[in-house]
Design a protein around this motif. Structure first.
Motif, short mmCIF file in Angstrom:
data_model
loop_
_atom_site.label_atom_id
_atom_site.label_comp_id
_atom_site.label_asym_id
_atom_site.label_seq_id
_atom_site.Cartn_x
_atom_site.Cartn_y
_atom_site.Cartn_z
N SER A 1 0.72 -1.23 -0.12
CA SER A 1 -0.47 0.10 0.04
C SER A 1 0.37 0.92 -0.32
O SER A 1 1.56 1.27 0.71
CB SER A 1 -0.63 -0.15 0.98
N LEU A 2 0.80 2.43 -0.76
CA LEU A 2 1.02 3.70 -0.35
C LEU A 2 -0.12 4.55 -0.08
O LEU A 2 -1.27 4.63 -0.72
CB LEU A 2 1.35 3.69 -1.80
N ASP A 3 0.03 5.59 1.11
CA ASP A 3 -0.63 6.23 1.52
C ASP A 3 -0.34 7.74 1.44
O ASP A 3 1.33 7.95 1.70
CB ASP A 3 -1.27 6.09 3.22
N TYR A 4 -0.80 8.70 0.86
CA TYR A 4 -0.46 9.80 1.25
C TYR A 4 -1.25 11.38 2.21
O TYR A 4 -2.42 10.43 1.24
CB TYR A 4 -0.01 11.01 0.01
N SER A 5 -0.77 11.97 2.39
CA SER A 5 -2.50 13.44 2.81
C SER A 5 -1.85 14.20 3.54
O SER A 5 0.06 14.19 3.48
CB SER A 5 -2.78 12.09 4.20
N ALA A 6 -1.96 14.83 2.86
CA ALA A 6 -1.71 16.70 4.15
C ALA A 6 -3.15 17.37 5.02
O ALA A 6 -3.78 16.85 4.49
CB ALA A 6 -1.00 17.15 2.54
N SER A 7 -2.21 18.05 5.51
CA SER A 7 -3.50 19.16 6.39
C SER A 7 -2.58 20.44 6.63
O SER A 7 -1.63 20.63 7.02
CB SER A 7 -3.39 17.90 8.12
N ALA A 8 -3.92 21.21 6.87
CA ALA A 8 -3.37 22.62 6.89
C ALA A 8 -4.45 22.67 8.16
O ALA A 8 -5.92 22.85 7.51
CB ALA A 8 -3.13 23.53 5.27
N GLU A 9 -3.79 23.26 8.91
CA GLU A 9 -4.59 24.20 10.05
C GLU A 9 -4.82 26.05 9.47
O GLU A 9 -3.99 26.64 9.29
CB GLU A 9 -4.27 24.00 11.44
N ALA A 10 -5.73 26.45 10.45
CA ALA A 10 -6.59 28.02 10.38
C ALA A 10 -7.02 28.13 11.44
O ALA A 10 -7.89 27.25 12.23
CB ALA A 10 -6.66 28.04 9.47
N ARG A 11 -6.61 28.97 12.40
CA ARG A 11 -7.79 29.60 12.71
C ARG A 11 -8.58 30.44 12.59
O ARG A 11 -8.47 31.53 12.10
CB ARG A 11 -6.95 30.26 14.10
N LEU A 12 -9.72 30.59 13.18
CA LEU A 12 -10.81 31.70 12.64
C LEU A 12 -11.87 31.84 13.77
O LEU A 12 -12.18 31.90 14.14
CB LEU A 12 -12.15 30.64 11.44
N ALA B 1 -10.89 27.04 15.45
CA ALA B 1 -10.10 26.01 14.74
C ALA B 1 -10.29 25.39 13.49
O ALA B 1 -11.83 24.60 13.31
CB ALA B 1 -8.93 25.57 15.95
N ALA B 2 -9.56 25.37 12.53
CA ALA B 2 -10.12 24.56 10.60
C ALA B 2 -9.17 23.74 10.65
O ALA B 2 -7.82 24.49 10.62
CB ALA B 2 -10.97 24.87 10.14
N THR B 3 -9.08 22.67 10.42
CA THR B 3 -8.17 21.67 10.02
C THR B 3 -8.54 21.05 8.29
O THR B 3 -9.72 19.71 8.37
CB THR B 3 -7.95 20.37 10.51
N THR B 4 -7.74 21.18 7.65
CA THR B 4 -8.10 20.36 5.78
C THR B 4 -7.49 19.41 5.63
O THR B 4 -6.23 19.78 5.59
CB THR B 4 -8.46 21.74 4.52
N SER B 5 -8.47 18.00 5.86
CA SER B 5 -6.65 17.24 5.32
C SER B 5 -7.65 16.84 3.60
O SER B 5 -8.64 16.81 3.69
CB SER B 5 -7.29 16.28 5.72
N VAL B 6 -6.71 15.96 3.13
CA VAL B 6 -6.67 15.53 1.77
C VAL B 6 -5.86 14.81 1.61
O VAL B 6 -4.82 14.59 1.88
CB VAL B 6 -6.51 16.67 0.73
N LEU C 1 -7.22 2.17 -5.35
CA LEU C 1 -7.02 3.15 -5.32
C LEU C 1 -8.49 4.39 -5.15
O LEU C 1 -9.67 4.14 -5.30
CB LEU C 1 -7.16 4.56 -6.63
N GLY C 2 -8.69 5.04 -3.93
CA GLY C 2 -9.06 6.29 -3.05
C GLY C 2 -8.80 7.27 -3.33
O GLY C 2 -7.43 7.62 -2.78
N VAL C 3 -9.87 8.25 -2.59
CA VAL C 3 -8.77 10.07 -2.85
C VAL C 3 -10.16 10.37 -1.92
O VAL C 3 -10.66 10.10 -1.86
CB VAL C 3 -8.97 10.73 -3.99
N THR D 1 -16.95 17.26 11.72
CA THR D 1 -16.31 17.00 11.05
C THR D 1 -16.71 16.39 9.87
O THR D 1 -17.62 15.48 9.98
CB THR D 1 -15.45 15.19 11.79
N LEU D 2 -16.44 16.61 9.17
CA LEU D 2 -17.14 16.01 7.25
C LEU D 2 -16.33 16.11 6.27
O LEU D 2 -15.36 15.80 6.01
CB LEU D 2 -17.46 17.04 6.70
N GLY D 3 -16.77 14.84 5.77
CA GLY D 3 -15.70 14.22 4.50
C GLY D 3 -15.64 13.15 3.90
O GLY D 3 -17.38 12.90 4.09
#
Length: 645
Positions: free
Chosen positions: A140-151, A156-161, A207-209, A224-226
């Motif tokens: 398996s190969l798994d990649y993820s990235a997360s960005a955090e922001a203060r509103l 606080a918001a965390t966006t992940s892909v 393959l999943g995104v 959490t919404l996904g």
């Protein structure tokens, strides 16, 4: 071995590797006969002969002839790289692989002393060798990235892909040979009769995104919404990728300003909805052909499976609500969860009309299945002193399972194996057979008479119908006898700590609310007469049970037995050795443990072992496992020394 490297404050590399190599030697049991079979079917009429009461082979003969070996090697490896690109941005790349090499060998050496008239082994004593070699690869190969922001100050918001790629492959090779011309030979090429070797290869990939947004209000209310989208190589060519949504809400109520109960320090409420899928088996959607020899010895093809270009995954839709609570300075912790899961587009099989020109069955999406359950985990510390503590943990789970729709129009049920069916309104893979509701034992003939069965409408009727013969249209109907999976299961464990060095642990686990087929009674009482007490002393037993035994296997409900059980699964005593003793071994710490497993079973099941299994597959329908002449769970004792350096 696990290794962590930190070449930079913002970069971490983790790698791991594991290797296991072992050989397992098994005895000939269950479907092969074996010691248990020969003992369970012991015949007192053979005690004065060479068989020494045994039904078939003697124990020493089984050891001499049958040699079953599994040589298995497994390699697992992983690599994970995490990097903090910015204070608000991080990403991760992970790779993993799992490789298994497995050789399953069945070998009977030629034993001339067992090649005799009347031997229970027949031609097997002339020698046989079978090799089933399998290679299984997962990676398996798994990649993820997360960005955090203060509103703002509170939000606080965390966006992940991310994306995940998964692949597995299986290769197998099978060959056999029988009848060795002389003792001492053990290779397939030395056999005088050999089968055509069979080699197979199977591979599938997915393959999943996904994307996810998490909003946290003062770190106590989290939404959490996904959304996830998957494609799989086993989907039919007319079925495109599938999308699964999810949403969850968690509220740490005890962090709110209005919460002022010191004896109730922790309370979290949570709810979630999510969807997931289960892909078809490899090649289930593809039209396949078998190679063959045609006219004039020319190569040709014959139909194998029809396939289904519209075949897609089963789709599960699940609601879940729960409560996590801590009471009395967290000496009582409770986790409670209730869920409702509906599986739509369940993958079923249907017979193919002969006019289509393909044999067998076709996979298709049709059914709808409901699962509802409650899960409870409770941890309690009834006593806490300076020099000793006492903890108790209860784990409990219930399950209500029901077929809502088979997607087959007016057809209300389909077969799921011997005595099993999927029927609308009942659990998946349930037991259905005639149920004997009354019978009387004739004191003169010792035969069951006036045998009546459940008529399916709350009344009774003759089991064999008006004409007294089984297999006619006016037979008593098959009725629901019970589930094949436990309705309730769980465990209770306790730990006592003394003087900060002694730890006593015990656990009892249990399963209840389901039935299993008792294959031991089946063979002893209905296939080989004179092997069970019911055949000799029927007056000692319920006439309904005697009616089943005397029915020539037309009435089998007495075999489908309550398999509920509880087991004293483990008891252990551990001692933390004083540091000065550990230093004698040049260690910083040392612990010794004495443990016993499977020490006691409480059950109403009348077979040998409620946890054992013999048959599944087409006869069990992959929904129930028969128990028949298999070794029960063995009591085990172990002594362990753990050293820390």
């Amino acid at each position: 071995m696990n290794l962590t490297l930190t070449p930079h404050a913002s970069l971490e590399i983790q790698t791991g590797i594991g290797y296991v190599d072992g050989e397992i030697h098994s005895s000939a049991e269950a479907g092969y006969g074996g010691r248990v079979w020969s003992i369970v079917l012991a015949d007192p009429r053979k005690c004065n002969g060479p068989r020494r009461c045994y039904h078939s082979g003697l124990p020493e003969e089984y050891d001499l002839l049958y040699r079953f070996t599994q040589d298995a090697r497994r390699l697992t490896a992983s690599l994970q790289i995490q990097q903090q690109l910015r204070p608000w941005l991080r990403h991760r790349l992970a790779y993993g692989t799992d490789l298994t090499w497995e050789d399953n060998i069945i070998f009977y050496p030629r034993v001339d002393s067992l090649v005799t008239n009347g031997s229970p082994f027949g031609n097997e004593a002339l020698g046989y060798r079978e090799l089933d070699r399998r290679r299984v690869t997962y990676w398996s190969l798994d990649y993820s990235a997360s960005a955090e922001a203060r509103l703002g100050d509170a939000l606080a918001a965390t966006t992940s892909v991310g994306a995940q790629y998964y692949r597995d492959s299986r290769t197998s090779f099978f060959a056999w040979g029988s009848i060795f011309p002389a003792p001492g030979l053990n290779s397939i090429s030395a056999a005088t009769q050999r089968g055509q070797p069979v080699e197979s290869f199977e591979e599938q990939a997915s393959l999943g995104v996904y994307a996810q947004e998490q909003l946290a209000w003062r770190d106590r209310l989290i939404l959490t919404l996904g959304l996830r989208s998957d494609d799989h190589s086993a989907f039919g060519r007319n079925f495109d990728r599938i999308t699964y949504p999810k949403v969850s809400l968690s509220w740490l109520v005890s962090e709110e300003p209005f919460w002022r109960w010191a004896w109730f320090p922790t309370l979290r409420l949570r709810a979630a909805y999510g969807e997931s899928g289960k892909q078809p088996t490899a090649y289930a959607a593809i039209r396949l052909y078998n190679p063959s020899v045609g006219t004039g010895d020319q190569p040709g093809l014959t139909p194998a499976t029809l396939g289904n270009p519209n075949l897609g995954p089963e789709r599960g839709k699940e609601w879940e609500v729960g409560v996590d609570a801590g009471l009395l300075e967290d000496r009582v912790n409770v986790e409670f969860t209730w869920y409702d899961k509906r599986t739509v587009g369940a993958i079923l099989t249907r017979e193919i009309a002969p006019s289509v020109g393909y044999p067998g069955v076709q996979f298709f999406n049709a059914g709808e299945i409901l699962n509802r359950a409650v899960e409870l985990l409770t941890r309690v510390r009834p006593m806490q002193r300076t020099r000793w503590t006492w903890d108790v943990t209860l784990n409990l789970a219930t399950n209500t399972n029901r077929v809502l729709d088979l997607g087959l129009g007016d057809l209300s049920w389909v077969s799921a194996g011997t005595y099993l069916r999927h029927q609308k309104g009942y659990p998946v893979g349930s037991w259905f057979e005639k149920r004997v509701v009354s019978a009387r034992l004739d004191p003169t003939t010792k035969q069951a008479v006036d045998v009546l069965c459940d008529d399916g409408r709350g009344g009774a009727m003759p089991c064999a119908g008006a004409d007294g013969r089984y297999g006619t249209d006016d037979d008593a109907p098959a009725v629901y006898l019970g589930r094949t999976t436990p309705k309730v299961e769980g465990s209770i464990s306790t730990t006592v700590g003394l003087l900060e060095r002694v730890r006593l642990y015990a656990m009892v686990d249990f399963k209840t609310g389901y039935r299993k087929l008792d294959g031991n009674t089946r063979v002893r009482c209905t296939f080989f007469g004179g092997r069970c007490r019911e055949n000799f002393y029927p007056e000692e037993f319920d006439p309904k049970r005697i009616a089943g035994i005397q029915s020539n296997r037309n009435l089998v409900d007495f075999l489908i037995d309550d398999a509920s059980f509880a087991k004293l699964r483990e008891v252990s005593l551990s001692y933390l050795v004083p540091p000065r003793w550990a230093r004698w071994l040049r260690a910083e710490r040392a612990t010794v443990t004495l443990a016993g497993r499977n020490l006691k079973t409480w059950t109403r099941y009348r077979g040998l072992e409620p946890e054992a299994m013999f048959l599944g597959g087409s006869r069990g329908g992959n929904h129930s496992l028969w128990e028949q002449t298999t070794l029960p769970q063995l009591t085990q004792w172990s002594f362990t020394v753990n050293l820390g350096f």
